[in-house]
Scaffold this motif. Structure first.
Motif, PDB file in Angstrom:
ATOM      1  N   ASP A  13     -28.137  -9.492  16.583  1.00 36.10           N
ATOM      2  CA  ASP A  13     -27.076  -9.987  15.703  1.00 36.10           C
ATOM      3  C   ASP A  13     -26.686 -11.429  16.000  1.00 36.10           C
ATOM      4  OD1 ASP A  13     -26.817  -7.641  14.207  1.00 36.10           O
ATOM      5  OD2 ASP A  13     -25.428  -6.746  15.662  1.00 36.10           O
ATOM      6  N   LEU A  14     -27.374 -12.056  16.943  1.00 35.45           N
ATOM      7  CA  LEU A  14     -27.050 -13.441  17.312  1.00 35.45           C
ATOM      8  C   LEU A  14     -28.153 -14.386  16.855  1.00 35.45           C
ATOM      9  CD1 LEU A  14     -25.710 -13.040  20.978  1.00 35.45           C
ATOM     10  CD2 LEU A  14     -24.400 -13.188  18.842  1.00 35.45           C
ATOM     11  N   PRO A  15     -27.785 -15.568  16.359  1.00 38.01           N
ATOM     12  CA  PRO A  15     -28.806 -16.545  15.969  1.00 38.01           C
ATOM     13  C   PRO A  15     -29.451 -17.196  17.178  1.00 38.01           C
ATOM     14  CG  PRO A  15     -26.635 -17.493  15.683  1.00 38.01           C
ATOM     15  CD  PRO A  15     -26.418 -16.047  16.077  1.00 38.01           C
ATOM     16  N   ARG A  16     -30.625 -17.741  16.952  1.00 37.72           N
ATOM     17  CA  ARG A  16     -31.348 -18.429  18.025  1.00 37.72           C
ATOM     18  C   ARG A  16     -30.546 -19.613  18.560  1.00 37.72           C
ATOM     19  NH1 ARG A  16     -36.560 -19.210  15.584  1.00 37.72           N
ATOM     20  NH2 ARG A  16     -36.973 -17.072  16.241  1.00 37.72           N
ATOM     21  N   SER A  17     -29.748 -20.242  17.722  1.00 38.16           N
ATOM     22  CA  SER A  17     -28.952 -21.386  18.166  1.00 38.16           C
ATOM     23  C   SER A  17     -27.967 -20.983  19.261  1.00 38.16           C
ATOM     24  CB  SER A  17     -28.193 -21.989  16.977  1.00 38.16           C
ATOM     25  OG  SER A  17     -27.358 -21.021  16.362  1.00 38.16           O
ATOM     26  N   THR A  18     -27.512 -19.724  19.238  1.00 40.78           N
ATOM     27  CA  THR A  18     -26.573 -19.260  20.265  1.00 40.78           C
ATOM     28  C   THR A  18     -27.250 -19.148  21.622  1.00 40.78           C
ATOM     29  OG1 THR A  18     -25.172 -18.084  18.680  1.00 40.78           O
ATOM     30  CG2 THR A  18     -25.085 -17.342  20.967  1.00 40.78           C
ATOM     31  N   THR A  19     -28.481 -18.625  21.650  1.00 40.57           N
ATOM     32  CA  THR A  19     -29.163 -18.505  22.943  1.00 40.57           C
ATOM     33  C   THR A  19     -29.502 -19.881  23.505  1.00 40.57           C
ATOM     34  OG1 THR A  19     -31.346 -18.257  21.897  1.00 40.57           O
ATOM     35  CG2 THR A  19     -30.105 -16.242  22.351  1.00 40.57           C
ATOM     36  N   THR A  20     -29.877 -20.800  22.633  1.00 37.84           N
ATOM     37  CA  THR A  20     -30.161 -22.164  23.088  1.00 37.84           C
ATOM     38  C   THR A  20     -28.917 -22.806  23.682  1.00 37.84           C
ATOM     39  OG1 THR A  20     -31.875 -22.409  21.387  1.00 37.84           O
ATOM     40  CG2 THR A  20     -31.009 -24.429  22.368  1.00 37.84           C
ATOM     41  N   ALA A  21     -27.785 -22.620  22.988  1.00 42.76           N
ATOM     42  CA  ALA A  21     -26.522 -23.181  23.472  1.00 42.76           C
ATOM     43  C   ALA A  21     -26.065 -22.487  24.749  1.00 42.76           C
ATOM     44  CB  ALA A  21     -25.449 -23.055  22.389  1.00 42.76           C
ATOM     45  N   ALA A  22     -26.341 -21.187  24.863  1.00 38.65           N
ATOM     46  CA  ALA A  22     -25.960 -20.451  26.073  1.00 38.65           C
ATOM     47  C   ALA A  22     -26.724 -20.968  27.285  1.00 38.65           C
ATOM     48  CB  ALA A  22     -26.208 -18.957  25.881  1.00 38.65           C
ATOM     49  N   CYS A  23     -28.010 -21.268  27.092  1.00 36.33           N
ATOM     50  CA  CYS A  23     -28.796 -21.836  28.189  1.00 36.33           C
ATOM     51  C   CYS A  23     -28.224 -23.178  28.625  1.00 36.33           C
ATOM     52  CB  CYS A  23     -30.257 -22.001  27.758  1.00 36.33           C
ATOM     53  SG  CYS A  23     -31.198 -20.467  27.691  1.00 36.33           S
ATOM     54  N   ALA A  24     -27.858 -24.008  27.652  1.00 39.55           N
ATOM     55  CA  ALA A  24     -27.290 -25.313  27.975  1.00 39.55           C
ATOM     56  C   ALA A  24     -25.975 -25.158  28.728  1.00 39.55           C
ATOM     57  CB  ALA A  24     -27.086 -26.122  26.697  1.00 39.55           C
ATOM     58  N   ALA A  25     -25.149 -24.203  28.286  1.00 36.56           N
ATOM     59  CA  ALA A  25     -23.847 -23.988  28.926  1.00 36.56           C
ATOM     60  C   ALA A  25     -24.006 -23.482  30.355  1.00 36.56           C
ATOM     61  CB  ALA A  25     -23.027 -22.992  28.104  1.00 36.56           C
ATOM     62  N   GLY A  58     -35.572 -10.034  24.241  1.00 37.38           N
ATOM     63  CA  GLY A  58     -34.762 -11.152  23.790  1.00 37.38           C
ATOM     64  C   GLY A  58     -34.886 -11.533  22.332  1.00 37.38           C
ATOM     65  N   HIS A  59     -35.239 -10.610  21.443  1.00 37.10           N
ATOM     66  CA  HIS A  59     -35.365 -10.950  20.032  1.00 37.10           C
ATOM     67  C   HIS A  59     -33.996 -11.215  19.415  1.00 37.10           C
ATOM     68  CE1 HIS A  59     -39.090  -8.459  20.756  1.00 37.10           C
ATOM     69  NE2 HIS A  59     -39.582  -9.608  20.323  1.00 37.10           N
ATOM     70  N   THR A  60     -33.925 -12.279  18.617  1.00 35.21           N
ATOM     71  CA  THR A  60     -32.673 -12.691  17.992  1.00 35.21           C
ATOM     72  C   THR A  60     -32.672 -12.379  16.497  1.00 35.21           C
ATOM     73  OG1 THR A  60     -33.491 -14.898  17.434  1.00 35.21           O
ATOM     74  CG2 THR A  60     -32.511 -14.610  19.632  1.00 35.21           C
ATOM     75  N   ARG A  61     -31.561 -12.742  15.859  1.00 34.48           N
ATOM     76  CA  ARG A  61     -31.445 -12.563  14.405  1.00 34.48           C
ATOM     77  C   ARG A  61     -32.522 -13.354  13.658  1.00 34.48           C
ATOM     78  NH1 ARG A  61     -25.737 -14.149  12.066  1.00 34.48           N
ATOM     79  NH2 ARG A  61     -26.634 -16.228  12.041  1.00 34.48           N
ATOM     80  N   ASP A  62     -32.880 -14.515  14.187  1.00 29.08           N
ATOM     81  CA  ASP A  62     -33.931 -15.317  13.564  1.00 29.08           C
ATOM     82  C   ASP A  62     -35.276 -14.604  13.654  1.00 29.08           C
ATOM     83  OD1 ASP A  62     -32.746 -18.467  13.330  1.00 29.08           O
ATOM     84  OD2 ASP A  62     -31.760 -17.137  14.736  1.00 29.08           O
ATOM     85  N   ASP A  63     -35.554 -14.009  14.809  1.00 29.32           N
ATOM     86  CA  ASP A  63     -36.795 -13.235  14.963  1.00 29.32           C
ATOM     87  C   ASP A  63     -36.828 -12.074  13.978  1.00 29.32           C
ATOM     88  OD1 ASP A  63     -37.974 -14.609  17.277  1.00 29.32           O
ATOM     89  OD2 ASP A  63     -36.282 -13.800  18.376  1.00 29.32           O
ATOM     90  N   GLN A  64     -35.676 -11.442  13.785  1.00 25.10           N
ATOM     91  CA  GLN A  64     -35.611 -10.327  12.849  1.00 25.10           C
ATOM     92  C   GLN A  64     -35.910 -10.799  11.420  1.00 25.10           C
ATOM     93  OE1 GLN A  64     -35.959  -7.223  12.738  1.00 25.10           O
ATOM     94  NE2 GLN A  64     -33.966  -6.219  12.962  1.00 25.10           N
ATOM     95  N   ALA A  65     -35.325 -11.918  11.036  1.00 26.29           N
ATOM     96  CA  ALA A  65     -35.568 -12.453   9.697  1.00 26.29           C
ATOM     97  C   ALA A  65     -37.041 -12.798   9.499  1.00 26.29           C
ATOM     98  CB  ALA A  65     -34.702 -13.687   9.460  1.00 26.29           C
ATOM     99  N   GLU A  66     -37.647 -13.399  10.526  1.00 24.66           N
ATOM    100  CA  GLU A  66     -39.072 -13.727  10.442  1.00 24.66           C
ATOM    101  C   GLU A  66     -39.926 -12.472  10.304  1.00 24.66           C
ATOM    102  OE1 GLU A  66     -38.288 -17.526  13.404  1.00 24.66           O
ATOM    103  OE2 GLU A  66     -39.536 -15.862  14.076  1.00 24.66           O
ATOM    104  N   THR A  96     -30.879 -16.071   6.529  1.00 22.54           N
ATOM    105  CA  THR A  96     -31.311 -15.439   7.768  1.00 22.54           C
ATOM    106  C   THR A  96     -30.455 -14.216   8.088  1.00 22.54           C
ATOM    107  OG1 THR A  96     -32.046 -17.581   8.630  1.00 22.54           O
ATOM    108  CG2 THR A  96     -31.741 -15.807  10.231  1.00 22.54           C
ATOM    109  N   ALA A  97     -29.138 -14.383   7.983  1.00 22.61           N
ATOM    110  CA  ALA A  97     -28.247 -13.253   8.224  1.00 22.61           C
ATOM    111  C   ALA A  97     -28.455 -12.168   7.174  1.00 22.61           C
ATOM    112  CB  ALA A  97     -26.793 -13.720   8.218  1.00 22.61           C
ATOM    113  N   GLY A  98     -28.718 -12.586   5.933  1.00 18.00           N
ATOM    114  CA  GLY A  98     -28.949 -11.611   4.867  1.00 18.00           C
ATOM    115  C   GLY A  98     -30.199 -10.781   5.107  1.00 18.00           C
ATOM    116  N   LEU A  99     -31.250 -11.422   5.592  1.00 13.72           N
ATOM    117  CA  LEU A  99     -32.479 -10.694   5.896  1.00 13.72           C
ATOM    118  C   LEU A  99     -32.250  -9.705   7.037  1.00 13.72           C
ATOM    119  CD1 LEU A  99     -35.038 -13.621   5.606  1.00 13.72           C
ATOM    120  CD2 LEU A  99     -35.017 -11.556   4.185  1.00 13.72           C
ATOM    121  N   ALA A 100     -31.450 -10.104   8.016  1.00 15.03           N
ATOM    122  CA  ALA A 100     -31.152  -9.200   9.129  1.00 15.03           C
ATOM    123  C   ALA A 100     -30.344  -7.994   8.643  1.00 15.03           C
ATOM    124  CB  ALA A 100     -30.392  -9.943  10.223  1.00 15.03           C
ATOM    125  N   ARG A 101     -29.396  -8.220   7.734  1.00  9.32           N
ATOM    126  CA  ARG A 101     -28.635  -7.094   7.174  1.00  9.32           C
ATOM    127  C   ARG A 101     -29.540  -6.181   6.359  1.00  9.32           C
ATOM    128  NH1 ARG A 101     -24.921 -11.209   6.094  1.00  9.32           N
ATOM    129  NH2 ARG A 101     -25.546 -11.242   3.896  1.00  9.32           N
TER     130      ARG A 101
END
Length: 317
Positions: free
Chosen positions: A167-179, A128-136, A215-220
């Motif tokens: 390629d997805l930010p952590r905010s998307t997974t958080t929002a997906a759980c809520a949805a 479950g690693h996200t784009r934020d994890d990649q940037a970190e 964050t997106a730049g670091l992932a690219r």
């Protein structure tokens, strides 16, 4: 009729894309801690796998590092079974290896996932690693001066391990759980300043505010660095420098520095019992025995190994 909320749809689309390389009937597993990233991933797998004709299950690792960890792992397993993820297993590990608590936990976790995947005959394991994890990961590698391979971050695929959410930010997974009405568990280690990644996790939003898109730049950057690093690794692997007497100085000396250092790192990894402790400083010292030898003494490597130049070879004592 309205479709699923965008975050839920984005996670499902990413998982569906990752599953396209699998054949119907092959078992796919998801590693799930119960946190928002892996829980959203597991939920999407439960939705997508039947459509692809794939049996799907779940593995959750209990590191035993916190009170109540066994109970939480059992809850994750029970949830998995309720949504059709079968088999669902709790893997209990002991975290006591070298390299500090983070490294030891990671080593124990992957050993358990490998063993369970082999036993169950899984074709793929989703992480479950996200784009934020990649940037970190990229920032940590750069901070340690670990070179282009560290800047390459985590691959989308390594063997049977797949990372659909890079390629997805952590905010998307958080929002997906809520949805989806899911209630993820928030690991207190993720905000514990004792851990380098936790400190960086707090810093990244500040960087994003100062330089939007970082964050997106670091992932690219990771994607581009990985392509470069893969090519250099391939070129280094083709260098025939190892003999029964050690490493051939003359062969290694003719290579450009990026190739030379990779050859040295690969060789050093085979002669030390602690390859995970090899640093750029060790490799630079070995390189000096090749290109700037002035009669200097042996180079000390982790695990008590010493490398000296003797005639036409580097030899390990």
């Amino acid at each position: 009729m309205a479709g699923p909320p965008p975050p839920l749809n984005d996670v499902r689309a990413a998982v569906a894309a990752a599953l396209t390389g699998l054949s119907p009937g092959e078992l796919v597993l998801v590693a799930c801690s119960g946190g928002p990233d892996s829980l959203a991933l597991a939920d999407a797998l439960a939705y997508c796998a039947p459509q692809a004709g794939l049996p799907a299950g779940l593995l959750t690792v209990d590191h035993g590092l916190q009170d109540g960890s066994a109970s939480r792992a059992a809850d994750v397993r029970a949830w998995a079974l309720s949504c059709g993820l079968v088999p669902a297993e709790v893997l209990t590990v002991s975290v006591d290896g070298p390299g500090g608590p983070e490294a030891a936990a990671r080593t124990a976790r992957y050993a358990a996932l490998d063993a369970a995947s082999d036993r169950l005959g899984a074709a793929a394991v989703l992480l479950g690693h996200t784009r934020d994890d990649q940037a970190e990961t990229v920032l940590l590698g750069l901070a340690r001066g670990s070179g282009i391979r560290a800047a390459a971050g985590m691959p989308a695929r390594r063997g049977r391990y797949l990372r659909p959410l890079l390629d997805l930010p952590r905010s998307t997974t958080t929002a997906a759980c809520a949805a989806a009405g899911l209630k993820p568990w928030c690991d207190p280690h993720n905000s514990d300043p004792a851990y380098a990644r936790s400190r960086l996790r707090k810093l990244l939003p500040t960087l994003e505010e100062a330089a939007p898109g970082v964050t997106a730049g670091l992932a690219r950057t990771a994607k581009m660095a990985r392509a470069d690093a893969d090519l250099l690794d391939s070129l280094a692997a083709s260098v025939q420098a190892v003999s029964k007497d050690g490493l051939l100085v003359a062969v290694v000396a003719t290579e450009p520095e990026p190739i030379r250092r990779r050859v040295l790192h690969s060789w050093a990894s085979t002669i030390t019992p602690r390859p995970y402790d090899l640093s750029s400083r060790h490799i630079a010292s070995l390189d000096a025995l090749i290109v700037s030898y002035r009669g200097q003494g042996a180079v000390a490597l982790p695990g008590g190994v010493r490398v000296r130049r003797s005639g036409a070879h580097l030899r390990a004592d």
